[in-house]
Design an enzyme around this catalytic site. Structure first.
Site, mmCIF file in Angstrom:
data_model
loop_
_atom_site.group_PDB
_atom_site.id
_atom_site.type_symbol
_atom_site.label_atom_id
_atom_site.label_comp_id
_atom_site.label_asym_id
_atom_site.label_seq_id
_atom_site.Cartn_x
_atom_site.Cartn_y
_atom_site.Cartn_z
ATOM 1 N N THR A 162 39.163 34.491 53.387
ATOM 2 C CA THR A 162 38.906 35.785 52.749
ATOM 3 C C THR A 162 39.890 36.029 51.606
ATOM 4 O O THR A 162 39.457 36.444 50.519
ATOM 5 C CB THR A 162 38.944 36.917 53.789
ATOM 6 O OG1 THR A 162 37.973 36.648 54.809
ATOM 7 C CG2 THR A 162 38.662 38.267 53.144
ATOM 8 N N GLY A 206 40.649 36.707 45.801
ATOM 9 C CA GLY A 206 41.325 36.304 44.574
ATOM 10 C C GLY A 206 40.352 35.857 43.501
ATOM 11 O O GLY A 206 40.519 36.183 42.317
ATOM 12 N N GLU A 228 38.663 38.969 42.120
ATOM 13 C CA GLU A 228 39.568 39.670 41.208
ATOM 14 C C GLU A 228 39.645 38.950 39.861
ATOM 15 O O GLU A 228 39.659 39.589 38.803
ATOM 16 C CB GLU A 228 40.966 39.798 41.810
ATOM 17 C CG GLU A 228 41.066 40.851 42.878
ATOM 18 C CD GLU A 228 42.513 41.255 43.133
ATOM 19 O OE1 GLU A 228 43.063 42.018 42.324
ATOM 20 O OE2 GLU A 228 43.071 40.793 44.134
ATOM 21 N N HIS A 245 33.329 39.947 53.817
ATOM 22 C CA HIS A 245 33.172 38.487 53.832
ATOM 23 C C HIS A 245 32.005 38.205 54.770
ATOM 24 O O HIS A 245 32.116 38.387 55.971
ATOM 25 C CB HIS A 245 34.457 37.824 54.314
ATOM 26 C CG HIS A 245 34.531 36.370 53.983
ATOM 27 N ND1 HIS A 245 35.726 35.692 53.954
ATOM 28 C CD2 HIS A 245 33.583 35.465 53.645
ATOM 29 C CE1 HIS A 245 35.500 34.426 53.629
ATOM 30 N NE2 HIS A 245 34.193 34.274 53.445
#
Length: 131
Positions: free
Chosen positions: A35, A40, A43, A69
């Site tokens: 996750t 990341g 983002e 997720h």
């Protein structure tokens, strides 16, 4: 900031590597795409969607995540994240984010970022002290 408008989009693709595993991150006990790695990537896609539209010396920082997720991805499989800017409220930007592996959608949610002046941000950070 006038060039940062609702509808901006970006995609980022990578391969799930052992460094991205839940075991490596300490976020789980199974050797699958984690996750934190998925978040990341989401983002990064959101940042990429607006980076070229910001004035020189400005960037964005993540301030909020509401992510699900949805499915596991084996290490070695391609993964991609997509981000679309859906709201601009001053310097606060809200993105719809989604992630996919080669078989299915693996994640979705909302991500907020804040536009900052990099120099001012780092100056304030460098003046932060332990209390």
């Amino acid at each position: 900031m006038e060039n940062v408008k609702v509808g901006l989009k970006a995609k980022i693709e990578t391969v799930a590597e052992p460094k991205d595993s839940a075991v490596n991150y300490g976020s789980g006990g199974v050797d699958v795409y984690s996750t934190p790695a998925m978040v990341g990537l989401m983002e990064s896609a959101a940042k990429k969607a607006v980076d070229t539209f910001l004035p020189d010396g400005y960037t964005t920082v993540g301030i909020k995540l509401d992510i699900k997720h949805l499915a596991a991805t084996p290490i070695g499989m391609k993964v991609k994240a997509e981000a679309e800017l859906i709201e601009v409220d001053g310097r606060k930007l809200t993105f719809k984010v989604e992630a996919y592996d080669e078989a299915e959608k693996i994640g979705e949610g909302l991500h907020e970022r804040f536009v900052i002046d990099s120099e001012k941000f780092l100056s304030k950070l460098n003046n932060k002290t332990i209390k």
